[in-house]
Scaffold this active site. Structure first.
Site, mmCIF file in Angstrom:
data_model
loop_
_atom_site.group_PDB
_atom_site.id
_atom_site.type_symbol
_atom_site.label_atom_id
_atom_site.label_comp_id
_atom_site.label_asym_id
_atom_site.label_seq_id
_atom_site.Cartn_x
_atom_site.Cartn_y
_atom_site.Cartn_z
ATOM 1 C CD GLU A 50 -2.506 1.519 2.566
ATOM 2 O OE1 GLU A 50 -3.610 0.991 2.750
ATOM 3 O OE2 GLU A 50 -1.936 2.252 3.423
ATOM 4 C CE1 TYR A 108 -10.965 9.213 -4.304
ATOM 5 C CE2 TYR A 108 -12.162 9.347 -2.241
ATOM 6 C CZ TYR A 108 -12.022 9.696 -3.565
ATOM 7 O OH TYR A 108 -12.937 10.522 -4.147
HETATM 8 P P1 FAD Z 1 -18.046 -0.966 5.918
HETATM 9 O O1 FAD Z 1 -17.701 -2.313 5.415
HETATM 10 O O2 FAD Z 1 -19.238 -0.290 5.351
HETATM 11 O O3 FAD Z 1 -18.177 -1.046 7.508
HETATM 12 C C1 FAD Z 1 -18.302 0.122 8.293
HETATM 13 C C2 FAD Z 1 -18.940 -0.212 9.619
HETATM 14 O O4 FAD Z 1 -20.316 -0.536 9.412
HETATM 15 C C3 FAD Z 1 -18.338 -1.421 10.316
HETATM 16 O O5 FAD Z 1 -18.389 -1.209 11.718
HETATM 17 C C4 FAD Z 1 -19.265 -2.548 9.925
HETATM 18 O O6 FAD Z 1 -19.215 -3.619 10.858
HETATM 19 C C5 FAD Z 1 -20.597 -1.834 9.907
HETATM 20 N N1 FAD Z 1 -21.574 -2.423 8.972
HETATM 21 C C6 FAD Z 1 -21.357 -2.899 7.735
HETATM 22 N N2 FAD Z 1 -22.486 -3.379 7.201
HETATM 23 C C7 FAD Z 1 -23.454 -3.184 8.134
HETATM 24 C C8 FAD Z 1 -24.849 -3.461 8.180
HETATM 25 N N3 FAD Z 1 -25.486 -4.069 7.166
HETATM 26 N N4 FAD Z 1 -25.550 -3.118 9.309
HETATM 27 C C9 FAD Z 1 -24.926 -2.514 10.351
HETATM 28 N N5 FAD Z 1 -23.594 -2.247 10.360
HETATM 29 C C10 FAD Z 1 -22.877 -2.571 9.272
HETATM 30 N N6 FAD Z 1 -10.071 4.903 4.694
HETATM 31 C C11 FAD Z 1 -9.943 5.956 3.844
HETATM 32 O O7 FAD Z 1 -10.514 7.025 4.081
HETATM 33 N N7 FAD Z 1 -9.173 5.869 2.713
HETATM 34 C C12 FAD Z 1 -8.538 4.729 2.374
HETATM 35 O O8 FAD Z 1 -7.864 4.677 1.346
HETATM 36 C C13 FAD Z 1 -8.668 3.589 3.229
HETATM 37 N N8 FAD Z 1 -8.065 2.409 2.939
HETATM 38 C C14 FAD Z 1 -8.279 1.310 3.733
HETATM 39 C C15 FAD Z 1 -7.713 0.067 3.354
HETATM 40 C C16 FAD Z 1 -7.920 -1.061 4.142
HETATM 41 C C17 FAD Z 1 -7.319 -2.372 3.717
HETATM 42 C C18 FAD Z 1 -8.679 -0.954 5.343
HETATM 43 C C19 FAD Z 1 -8.875 -2.180 6.210
HETATM 44 C C20 FAD Z 1 -9.230 0.260 5.728
HETATM 45 C C21 FAD Z 1 -9.052 1.396 4.928
HETATM 46 N N9 FAD Z 1 -9.611 2.639 5.253
HETATM 47 C C22 FAD Z 1 -9.466 3.720 4.411
HETATM 48 C C23 FAD Z 1 -10.369 2.806 6.497
HETATM 49 C C24 FAD Z 1 -11.872 2.582 6.280
HETATM 50 O O9 FAD Z 1 -12.386 3.582 5.429
HETATM 51 C C25 FAD Z 1 -12.558 2.650 7.646
HETATM 52 O O10 FAD Z 1 -12.199 1.543 8.427
HETATM 53 C C26 FAD Z 1 -14.059 2.839 7.600
HETATM 54 O O11 FAD Z 1 -14.509 3.227 8.898
HETATM 55 C C27 FAD Z 1 -14.844 1.595 7.215
HETATM 56 O O12 FAD Z 1 -14.764 1.347 5.875
HETATM 57 P P2 FAD Z 1 -15.328 -0.058 5.283
HETATM 58 O O13 FAD Z 1 -15.241 0.028 3.830
HETATM 59 O O14 FAD Z 1 -14.694 -1.197 5.962
HETATM 60 O O15 FAD Z 1 -16.858 0.062 5.759
#
Ligand code: FAD
Length: 284
Positions: free
Chosen positions: A17, A49
């Site tokens: 990354e 991003y």
């Molecule tokens: P989601 O998968 O939508 O989850 C978010 C929260 O909602 C979690 O607590 C999940 O358990 C909960 N949730 C999901 N579905 C449901 C549902 N149906 N009902 C109730 N709750 C639910 N951030 C950035 O800003 N830029 C980046 O480039 C970036 N890169 C990342 C790369 C990796 C590999 C990782 C692991 C994280 C990265 N992040 C980045 C951080 C990420 O944006 C945060 O962790 C964010 O808070 C959650 O994103 P997500 O896509 O996992 O969200």
């Protein structure tokens, strides 16, 4: 190359990354990082991003395009949807396509600086639009559970929803204890999650960095790492060396366990990436 195809190879995929460097020299600096990573023949390089449409988000696409077109790497820009509406996402998709990008990591992004979007409450709401646009789509996985999710079962259920929405592979949040990863894998397989899960490792460089990670993503600290931090607190070079050794041990152990893929949070440091690459290479 579409990243999902890399998991069919005999060798364990190894990716890195990077994040868009800030300041005037951003793009030149990024080129140096990409050239350094290219020497390691990475499976792919991901580019973070910044949620909320900061200047940094344009740089994400520019860097991914430069990596793919000029350096010949498989690139995976990240895209967040928190605070976005479908028209904004459609514009981002157009920009990614114009840049020749094939792979995207679909994320919600952190809430706080941006308000939750009614159209994209979770990453799973973004994934179908990216698949329909023809991208190979990855998503984030949390071996210790996302910081806002206190229930391990729900953590895995939410991951399964992302797979069902079209995620073709997962890249994990960093962790310092491999037992966490192995327990998580068992939970995922029990929940019938079938797509590859790539495990992300970050070498520690300072006590402050570890403290940030612990509170940002809830990473637990094994006593061996706490002892390293205590011993080398005032010796930055020794701490860097010990941090790389610790991360190398984690990567080698994961590779020996035959995990689907390895991801290195190298913090734009191609030298660190090379040291970790060299350590794990014999075990892939
Ligand atoms: P989601 O998968 O939508 O989850 C978010 C929260 O909602 C979690 O607590 C999940 O358990 C909960 N949730 C999901 N579905 C449901 C549902 N149906 N009902 C109730 N709750 C639910 N951030 C950035 O800003 N830029 C980046 O480039 C970036 N890169 C990342 C790369 C990796 C590999 C990782 C692991 C994280 C990265 N992040 C980045 C951080 C990420 O944006 C945060 O962790 C964010 O808070 C959650 O994103 P997500 O896509 O996992 O969200």
């Amino acid at each position: 190359m579409r990243i999902a195809e890399a998991y069919r190879a005999d060798k364990i995929p190894l990716s890195y990354e990077m994040f868009p460097p800030k300041g005037e020299l951003g793009i030149e600096e990024a080129r140096r990082v990409l050239d350094g990573l290219a020497l390691l023949d990475p499976t792919f390089v991901s580019v973070t991003y910044s949620a909320g449409g900061s200047g940094n988000s344009k740089r994400t696409v520019d860097i991914a395009e430069m990596g793919a077109r000029d350096v010949g790497l498989t690139m995976m820009p990240h895209l967040t949807c928190a605070g976005a509406d479908p028209a904004q996402i459609a514009r981002s998709i157009e920009a990614l396509k114009a840049a020749g990008i094939e792979n995207v990591l679909a994320l919600r992004g952190d809430l706080g600086r941006v308000a939750a979007s009614p159209d994209y409450r979770f990453a799973k709401d973004l994934i179908p639009q990216l698949r329909e646009a023809g991208f190979c789509v990855g998503a984030a996985a949390y071996p210790e559970g996302h910081i806002d999710c206190l229930d391990r079962r729900e953590n895995v259920e939410h991951l399964k929803e992302k797979e069902d929405a079209g995620a073709e592979f997962f890249v994990s949040q960093l962790f310092f204890d491999n037992e966490v990863a192995y327990r998580f894998l068992d939970e995922c397989r029990a929940a019938r999650i079938r797509v590859p899960i790539e495990f992300g490792i970050m070498p520690v460089t300072s006590k402050a960095q570890v403290a940030r990670m612990v509170f940002m993503c809830g990473a637990s600290l094994p006593s061996r790492l706490v002892k390293i931090l205590a011993r080398y607190e005032d010796a930055p070079d020794d701490l860097r060396r010990a941090g790389i050794e610790y991360a190398a041990d984690q990567l080698c152990d994961l590779a020996r366990h035959g995990v689907d893929g390895l991801h290195i949070y190298c913090m734009n440091n191609a030298d660190t990436a090379r040291e970790l690459h060299d350590a794990v290479e014999p075990f892939r």
